[in-house]
Design a protein around this motif. Structure first.
Motif, short mmCIF file in Angstrom:
data_model
loop_
_atom_site.label_atom_id
_atom_site.label_comp_id
_atom_site.label_asym_id
_atom_site.label_seq_id
_atom_site.Cartn_x
_atom_site.Cartn_y
_atom_site.Cartn_z
N GLY A 1 -63.06 10.23 -18.22
CA GLY A 1 -63.02 11.60 -19.04
C GLY A 1 -62.86 11.30 -20.37
N ALA A 2 -61.68 11.29 -20.98
CA ALA A 2 -61.36 11.45 -22.41
C ALA A 2 -60.65 9.94 -22.66
CB ALA A 2 -60.50 12.53 -22.57
N SER A 3 -59.92 9.96 -24.02
CA SER A 3 -59.04 9.10 -24.59
C SER A 3 -59.41 7.78 -24.58
CB SER A 3 -57.83 9.50 -24.31
OG SER A 3 -57.49 9.19 -22.74
N ALA A 4 -60.59 7.26 -24.86
CA ALA A 4 -60.82 5.80 -24.94
C ALA A 4 -60.72 5.53 -26.60
CB ALA A 4 -62.02 5.54 -24.62
N GLU A 5 -60.60 4.08 -26.83
CA GLU A 5 -60.62 4.07 -28.14
C GLU A 5 -62.00 4.17 -28.80
OE1 GLU A 5 -61.33 -0.40 -29.31
OE2 GLU A 5 -60.46 -0.45 -27.29
N THR A 6 -61.90 4.24 -30.37
CA THR A 6 -62.88 4.64 -30.89
C THR A 6 -63.07 4.17 -32.42
OG1 THR A 6 -64.57 6.13 -31.86
CG2 THR A 6 -62.54 6.93 -31.71
N SER A 7 -64.30 3.71 -33.03
CA SER A 7 -64.13 3.30 -34.62
C SER A 7 -64.99 4.09 -35.22
CB SER A 7 -64.55 1.86 -34.43
OG SER A 7 -63.70 0.91 -34.00
N PHE A 8 -65.53 5.11 -34.56
CA PHE A 8 -66.64 5.99 -35.55
C PHE A 8 -66.48 7.43 -34.67
CE2 PHE A 8 -70.96 7.71 -36.08
CZ PHE A 8 -70.90 7.98 -37.30
N ALA A 9 -67.28 7.86 -33.74
CA ALA A 9 -67.75 9.12 -33.15
C ALA A 9 -66.37 9.25 -32.05
CB ALA A 9 -69.05 9.56 -32.59
N PRO A 10 -66.11 10.63 -31.69
CA PRO A 10 -65.08 10.78 -30.58
C PRO A 10 -65.69 10.26 -29.32
CG PRO A 10 -65.63 12.82 -31.73
CD PRO A 10 -66.44 11.80 -32.34
N ALA A 11 -64.39 9.61 -28.69
CA ALA A 11 -64.94 9.04 -27.59
C ALA A 11 -64.84 10.05 -26.16
CB ALA A 11 -63.70 7.72 -27.17
N GLU A 12 -64.24 11.09 -26.41
CA GLU A 12 -64.24 12.13 -25.19
C GLU A 12 -65.71 12.27 -24.53
OE1 GLU A 12 -63.17 16.93 -24.94
OE2 GLU A 12 -63.93 16.08 -26.69
N ARG A 13 -65.25 12.42 -23.23
CA ARG A 13 -66.44 12.56 -22.44
C ARG A 13 -65.83 13.67 -21.39
NH1 ARG A 13 -70.20 8.21 -21.47
NH2 ARG A 13 -69.43 6.47 -22.75
N ALA A 14 -67.08 14.68 -20.91
CA ALA A 14 -66.93 15.61 -19.97
C ALA A 14 -66.43 15.13 -18.65
CB ALA A 14 -68.06 16.55 -19.95
N SER A 15 -65.73 15.90 -17.79
CA SER A 15 -65.36 15.61 -16.46
C SER A 15 -66.88 15.75 -15.60
CB SER A 15 -64.34 16.51 -15.82
OG SER A 15 -64.79 17.80 -15.75
#
Length: 176
Positions: free
Chosen positions: A14-28
């Protein structure tokens, strides 16, 4: 870990993975399913997807693929079309096999290299401004063999269906 293993893990986390650019959030998975049902309930959508002579993707607000057309799956070499689960929840770089898609745990759009990706930039610009955005995308891909260069013309527009906002991404291969 293979790209498909990364993809499954990213879809499940789902959400909260590391990122160096765009948001990493994903829908369930439940959110993806609800969005897909909303889209597939629109009578005009299937006709547009079926008749387009270029590759089309419809994305959610997390830049995840909900729907792709037959032209896209043919382009990817999946004769007869890809199964819905082959597309849903992935991002464009993950689908095409971009070598940068898994440099960060958040997947496509989250690595430092993604800050120069024409497709990622067009998608983000359309999300922010709402106007159609066109860019060129140069992608290094690895698909069952040596690295390949993929050059795409990308155009992104907004689509409102059932009170939800989506993005339609048109991709044309302009590789020499």
């Amino acid at each position: 870990m293979s790209a498909s293993d990364h993809d499954v893990r990213a879809r499940d986390q789902g959400a909260s993975a590391e990122t160096s650019f765009a948001p990493a959030e994903r829908a369930s998975r439940a959110e993806l399913t609800a969005s897909l049902e909303n889209l597939l309930g629109h009578p005009l959508l299937k006709a547009v997807l079926d008749t387009a002579d270029l590759s089309l993707l419809i994305l959610n607000r997390q830049r995840q693929i909900l729907v792709g057309n037959a032209e896209l799956t043919n382009r990817l070499g999946r004769a007869g079309g890809a199964a819905v689960d082959d597309l849903v929840g992935r991002r464009h770089g993950e689908l095409f096999g971009c070598v940068h898609a898994w440099e960060c745990a958040g997947g496509c759009g989250t690595s430092r290299a993604c800050s120069t990706c024409g497709a990622a930039l067009a998608i983000l610009a359309n999300q922010q401004g709402g106007q159609p955005v066109s860019r060129e995308c140069l992608m290094t891909v690895e698909r069952n063999g040596p690295l390949e260069a993929l050059e795409l013309s990308v155009k992104v527009s907004r689509l409102m269906v059932g009170g939800e906002t989506y993005q339609v991404v048109a991709l044309r291969d302009v590789s020499a």
